[in-house]
Motif scaffolding. Structure first.
Motif, PDB file in Angstrom:
ATOM      1  N   ALA A   9       0.738  -1.231  -0.119  1.00 54.57           N
ATOM      2  CA  ALA A   9      -0.041   0.028  -0.008  1.00 54.57           C
ATOM      3  C   ALA A   9       0.984   1.223  -0.086  1.00 54.57           C
ATOM      4  O   ALA A   9       0.359   2.201  -0.751  1.00 54.57           O
ATOM      5  N   LEU A  18      -3.394   7.771   2.088  1.00 57.10           N
ATOM      6  CA  LEU A  18      -3.352   6.500   3.024  1.00 57.10           C
ATOM      7  C   LEU A  18      -3.960   6.880   4.199  1.00 57.10           C
ATOM      8  O   LEU A  18      -4.970   6.573   4.764  1.00 57.10           O
ATOM      9  N   ASN A  21      -7.404   8.331   4.540  1.00 58.45           N
ATOM     10  CA  ASN A  21      -8.541   7.339   4.206  1.00 58.45           C
ATOM     11  C   ASN A  21      -8.127   5.913   5.052  1.00 58.45           C
ATOM     12  O   ASN A  21      -8.605   4.962   4.669  1.00 58.45           O
ATOM     13  N   GLU A  22      -7.306   6.086   6.161  1.00 58.80           N
ATOM     14  CA  GLU A  22      -6.755   4.941   6.645  1.00 58.80           C
ATOM     15  C   GLU A  22      -7.881   3.974   7.130  1.00 58.80           C
ATOM     16  O   GLU A  22      -7.811   2.723   7.194  1.00 58.80           O
ATOM     17  N   PHE A  25      -9.525   1.864   4.458  1.00 61.47           N
ATOM     18  CA  PHE A  25      -8.481   0.843   4.093  1.00 61.47           C
ATOM     19  C   PHE A  25      -8.363  -0.382   5.182  1.00 61.47           C
ATOM     20  O   PHE A  25      -8.176  -1.489   4.643  1.00 61.47           O
ATOM     21  N   ARG A  26      -8.236   0.194   6.455  1.00 70.72           N
ATOM     22  CA  ARG A  26      -8.396  -0.913   7.378  1.00 70.72           C
ATOM     23  C   ARG A  26      -9.347  -1.711   7.388  1.00 70.72           C
ATOM     24  O   ARG A  26      -9.418  -3.053   7.759  1.00 70.72           O
TER      25      ARG A  26
END
Length: 243
Positions: A9, A18, A21-22, A25-26
């Motif tokens: 990533a 990242l 928008n962590e 994605f997590r």
């Protein structure tokens, strides 16, 4: 698996995007970890398991919290420490997301090296706030990086209000002495001597407590906690100090 996904990533997606928008994605990655064996006290997700890391820590796949961060958040709530003005050094993103949105407190986050998300960049040896300003100070894994640590401790005491609380944690060694050597300056040698490239000493619990007393902290003590598998806590020692 987690290490590979994270590396991929970071290689493909801009870091800023990242971080922004962590949680999205997590959430996608963490679907495989949903279950009923554990529960993260920060994000409140139920988990099949936490993610083991190379350094022995365990990570929540949903919010990215480490064991010490989960316990810290639980202790802050348990001891009713989330009130008034709170100064937090180098906060983890999982805790920063919650505390920075808590309208019941005046949350002040700081990171001198700009490695963590924070509002300010205070030098801990000369904090740009008046005397007796904060009700709570969180200083986790900071002092072992500071060459003039006694000066930093005096500053923590200075800006803490009378009756206020300061929570401090560092890596600890056995025994009573503090291991430090000002002649050790390279990253390679600091890694060998102190366990991390940017550490300048290893405290003992007794040694750190004594140094804090010399800085004004005469109230409080070290508390040792055991593992809690369900909440993903690991054994650790935390210094609870009062002014």
């Amino acid at each position: 698996m987690y290490k590979t996904v994270k590396k991929t990533a970071l290689a493909l997606v801009p870091k800023g995007f990242l971080i922004k928008n962590e949680l999205f994605f997590r959430a996608l990655f963490a679907l495989r970890y949903k279950g009923k064996n554990h529960k993260c006290p920060i994000c409140d997700h139920s988990l099949k398991k936490f993610i083991p890391l190379d350094d022995g820590d365990i990570l929540c796949p949903f919010c990215g919290s480490r064991a010490r961060t989960r316990r810290l958040f639980s202790l802050l709530k348990e001891h009713d420490l989330l009130h008034g003005s709170v100064l937090h050094f180098s906060p983890s993103r999982s805790l920063y997301r919650i505390l920075s949105k808590d309208n019941s407190i005046n949350y002040v986050s700081t990171d001198f090296e700009d490695e963590f998300i924070a509002q300010y960049h205070y030098d801990i040896t000369k904090i740009d706030r008046p005397d007796n300003h904060f009700d709570v100070i969180i200083c986790y894994h900071i002092l072992e990086h500071i060459e003039e640590d006694q000066k930093a401790m005096q500053e923590l005491f200075r800006v803490l209000k009378p009756g206020g609380s300061c929570l401090i944690q560092t890596p600890f060694k056995e025994g009573n002495d503090i291991y430090e050597d000002a002649s050790i300056t390279t990253e390679e040698n600091r890694l060998k001597a102190f366990g991390q490239e940017d550490h300048v000493r290893i405290y003992s619990i007794a040694g750190l407590t004594e140094r804090l007393k010399k800085s004004g902290f005469t109230q409080g003590d070290a508390k040792t906690f055991e593992d809690d598998v369900h909440a993903g806590f690991q054994a650790e020692t935390i210094l609870f100090l009062k002014k």
